[in-house]
Scaffold this active site. Structure first.
Site, mmCIF file in Angstrom:
data_model
loop_
_atom_site.group_PDB
_atom_site.id
_atom_site.type_symbol
_atom_site.label_atom_id
_atom_site.label_comp_id
_atom_site.label_asym_id
_atom_site.label_seq_id
_atom_site.Cartn_x
_atom_site.Cartn_y
_atom_site.Cartn_z
ATOM 1 N N LYS A 93 16.133 21.824 -10.685
ATOM 2 C CA LYS A 93 15.475 20.569 -11.040
ATOM 3 C C LYS A 93 16.354 19.601 -11.822
ATOM 4 O O LYS A 93 17.122 19.987 -12.695
ATOM 5 C CB LYS A 93 14.239 20.860 -11.892
ATOM 6 C CG LYS A 93 13.161 21.572 -11.115
ATOM 7 C CD LYS A 93 12.250 20.604 -10.407
ATOM 8 C CE LYS A 93 11.305 20.033 -11.432
ATOM 9 N NZ LYS A 93 10.169 19.380 -10.834
ATOM 10 N N HIS A 107 0.829 -1.216 0.000
ATOM 11 C CA HIS A 107 0.000 0.000 0.000
ATOM 12 C C HIS A 107 0.862 1.265 0.000
ATOM 13 O O HIS A 107 0.434 2.313 0.463
ATOM 14 C CB HIS A 107 -0.942 0.031 1.207
ATOM 15 C CG HIS A 107 -1.659 -1.261 1.444
ATOM 16 N ND1 HIS A 107 -2.887 -1.551 0.892
ATOM 17 C CD2 HIS A 107 -1.291 -2.372 2.141
ATOM 18 C CE1 HIS A 107 -3.255 -2.769 1.265
ATOM 19 N NE2 HIS A 107 -2.300 -3.299 2.007
ATOM 20 N N GLU A 152 10.005 8.494 -16.890
ATOM 21 C CA GLU A 152 8.678 9.103 -17.096
ATOM 22 C C GLU A 152 8.157 8.818 -18.496
ATOM 23 O O GLU A 152 6.982 8.500 -18.696
ATOM 24 C CB GLU A 152 8.740 10.615 -16.891
ATOM 25 C CG GLU A 152 8.830 11.043 -15.442
ATOM 26 C CD GLU A 152 8.953 12.553 -15.343
ATOM 27 O OE1 GLU A 152 7.953 13.205 -15.062
ATOM 28 O OE2 GLU A 152 10.064 13.085 -15.562
ATOM 29 N N LYS A 191 -0.359 -2.629 -39.872
ATOM 30 C CA LYS A 191 1.078 -2.353 -39.831
ATOM 31 C C LYS A 191 1.493 -1.224 -38.910
ATOM 32 O O LYS A 191 2.440 -1.350 -38.135
ATOM 33 C CB LYS A 191 1.578 -2.087 -41.249
ATOM 34 C CG LYS A 191 1.655 -3.385 -42.004
ATOM 35 C CD LYS A 191 1.849 -3.221 -43.467
ATOM 36 C CE LYS A 191 1.318 -4.432 -44.161
ATOM 37 N NZ LYS A 191 -0.149 -4.641 -44.007
ATOM 38 N N SER A 215 15.048 21.780 -15.903
ATOM 39 C CA SER A 215 13.863 22.605 -16.157
ATOM 40 C C SER A 215 14.335 23.942 -16.690
ATOM 41 O O SER A 215 15.360 24.461 -16.259
ATOM 42 C CB SER A 215 13.081 22.788 -14.859
ATOM 43 O OG SER A 215 12.283 23.951 -14.940
HETATM 44 N N1 ARG Z 1 -0.801 -3.497 -48.932
HETATM 45 C C1 ARG Z 1 -1.618 -4.636 -48.654
HETATM 46 C C2 ARG Z 1 -1.625 -4.906 -47.161
HETATM 47 O O1 ARG Z 1 -0.826 -4.331 -46.475
HETATM 48 C C3 ARG Z 1 -1.075 -5.838 -49.351
HETATM 49 C C4 ARG Z 1 -2.096 -6.858 -49.707
HETATM 50 C C5 ARG Z 1 -3.040 -6.305 -50.657
HETATM 51 N N2 ARG Z 1 -3.875 -7.288 -51.238
HETATM 52 C C6 ARG Z 1 -4.967 -6.933 -51.921
HETATM 53 N N3 ARG Z 1 -5.648 -7.897 -52.431
HETATM 54 N N4 ARG Z 1 -5.325 -5.689 -52.062
HETATM 55 O O2 ARG Z 1 -2.404 -5.628 -46.623
#
Ligand code: ARG
Length: 477
Positions: free
Chosen positions: A300, A173, A307, A342, A294
């Site tokens: 500081k 705690h 952080e 991605k 700072s």
């Molecule tokens: N740039 C696409 C992706 O990142 C690749 C695959 C695309 N395939 C398609 N049938 N449009 O997923």
């Protein structure tokens, strides 16, 4: 012996509507905004090495099964090598019109080697291609993360060994509970990170299957050898179902989940480092190179690195949530939605790598302010449990001894005295069972040394834990 299966010589390349890789069935060019909106090249170009590696494996397999000639295979190797060199020298021109890393590279290959370049995509789709590339990319990210995690754990062991006997207050705690050793505290972090390491390895093992050959979704009519490409790419085996292969992003989610737990751990360690560097705790010093000042308050020295690591935990959790939501309710098989996998994934990889690097550099540089830790442990009646255990050893029932010690503590608060600072007579007001030998258990040293079992805070046990941990790390390499 090669059959010209792709029949590319007959194509009328003089198209006016669109010159994209799929332009054949289209009668007008893609809207310029739509082109930019649907393109991923700005963020997926970082997979160029994996894309080339995947293409080399695919071409090697196509030649093995007789779809490409050896000469064509060699042309593709040389062409891809040239493309790689261009990318690495910064002379490659990425084009949004070519949408993504896959089509950019394929088009550059065709520019270099002509018609043979157009044969590379035989028996393959960008759907299995991208699935393969991401798996390869995440796999090498895991390998880099594993190295950095190990470096951080090695650093923890150095400090834990050095501070195996350094006494500090242990908290529950965030109130002083019982004395512990600083080495023991650091070894708790080590344990968290060992589980993180195992989680990444577990993710690596499950992702290490090759989707290549699933093609668009149903497989391909060419006599491909999926075991062979899996082997060439260091995958354990081909994936078992073509529909699942092109749509599965579990591995990205698992990766982000392992990353989230890791960052949760790093945020906890960060929080403690931040507390410990504050004037109120003043338990450790972080070297200036990990801190900033700072612009207005000259005195500081801020613990910016911990952080920021604490703060970056938020985006890593966010990325996990993005991916889970991205995949929610998606019908089989590939959907363009998947292109959105991605950025959260790459951001997680970058963030994890940066945070681990910062921690691995910083941890061995921690300076323990042993005296401050010791004085803090003396406050807050941290040996109260030791007194209770002492009374139990003298025959008093634990609940009664708890009561006796509670009263002693109340007296100590009133008199502003720690238990170890009271005279024997003062202590005996609460129980005549207390004798001179009580002072052996009321010392901080006695308290930590007495917790001498596997997983306990005794310096001897901390050293044993460090030795075991060294063996664990040695077995990784
Ligand atoms: N740039 C696409 C992706 O990142 C690749 C695959 C695309 N395939 C398609 N049938 N449009 O997923």
């Amino acid at each position: 012996m090669t059959k010209d299966l792709s029949n590319t010589n007959d194509v009328n390349t003089d198209k006016t509507a669109t010159s994209s890789a799929w332009g054949g069935r289209f009668s007008e060019a893609t809207d310029a905004f739509v082109q930019r909106f649907t393109a991923s090249v700005d963020f997926d170009q970082r997979m160029y090495l994996e894309d080339i590696e995947g293409s080399i494996a695919h071409a090697t397999m196509l030649a093995k099964v007789g779809v490409l000639s050896d000469d064509e295979k060699q042309q593709i190797y040389a062409g891809l090598e040239g493309v790689r060199a261009d990318i690495e020298q910064g002379t490659f021109e990425w084009s949004v019109e070519l949408e993504d890393v896959h089509m950019n590279i394929e088009s550059a290959l065709t520019k270099r080697i002509g018609i043979t370049g157009k044969k590379l995509h035989t028996g393959r789709s960008r759907n299995d291609q991208v699935a393969t590339d991401i798996r390869l990319y995440v796999r090498s990210a895991i390998d880099a993360i594993a190295k950095e995690l190990t470096r951080l754990q090695e650093g923890l062991l150095v400090v834990a060994e050095r501070e195996a006997g350094t006494i500090m207050p242990g908290f529950t705690h965030l109130q002083t509970a019982q004395p512990v050793t600083f080495g023991h505290h650091l070894m708790a972090w080590f344990e968290m990170l060992s589980r993180d390491f195992d989680r990444f390895m577990d993710c690596r093992q499950r992702l290490n299957q090759s989707p290549l050959g699933a093609a668009a979704l149903a497989g391909t009519t060419y006599p491909i050898d999926r075991d062979y490409t899996a082997d060439l790419l260091g995958f354990e085996r081909p994936t078992a179902n073509s529909l699942d292969s092109v749509s599965d992003r579990d591995f990205a989610i698992e990766f982000c989940s392992a990353a989230s737990v890791l960052l949760m751990h790093l945020s906890r360690a960060s929080e403690e480092l931040i507390l410990w560097t504050s004037a109120q705790f003043d338990f450790i010093d972080l070297p200036d190179r990990f801190c900033t000042g700072s612009s207005i308050m000259p005195q500081k020295k801020n613990p910016d690195v911990p952080e920021l690591v604490r703060g970056k935990t938020g985006r890593v959790y966010g990325n996990l949530t993005s991916l889970l939501t991205l995949m929610k309710s998606q019908p089989l098989a590939y959907n363009k939605d998947n292109q959105e996998d991605k950025e959260p994934l790459f951001d997680t990889i970058d963030t994890v790598r940066d945070c681990l690097r910062a921690f691995a550099d910083m941890i061995p540089a921690i300076q323990a302010k042993k005296d401050n830790m010791y004085q803090a442990a003396k406050k807050g009646f941290s040996t109260a449990t030791d007194l209770a255990d002492y009374l139990v050893r003298k025959g008093i029932a634990f609940r009664d001894s708890h009561e006796i010690v509670g009263k002693s503590v109340a007296y100590g608060i009133e008199q502003n005295k720690d238990l170890s600072e009271m005279t024997l007579a003062e202590l005996q007001q609460f129980s005549t069972t207390i004798e001179q030998d009580v002072f052996d258990v009321l010392t901080l040293e006695g308290s930590v040394a007495a917790r001498n079992h596997i997983g306990g805070t005794a310096p001897k046990q901390v050293k044993a834990a460090v030795d075991n941990a060294k063996q664990l790390l040695a077995a990784r390499s």
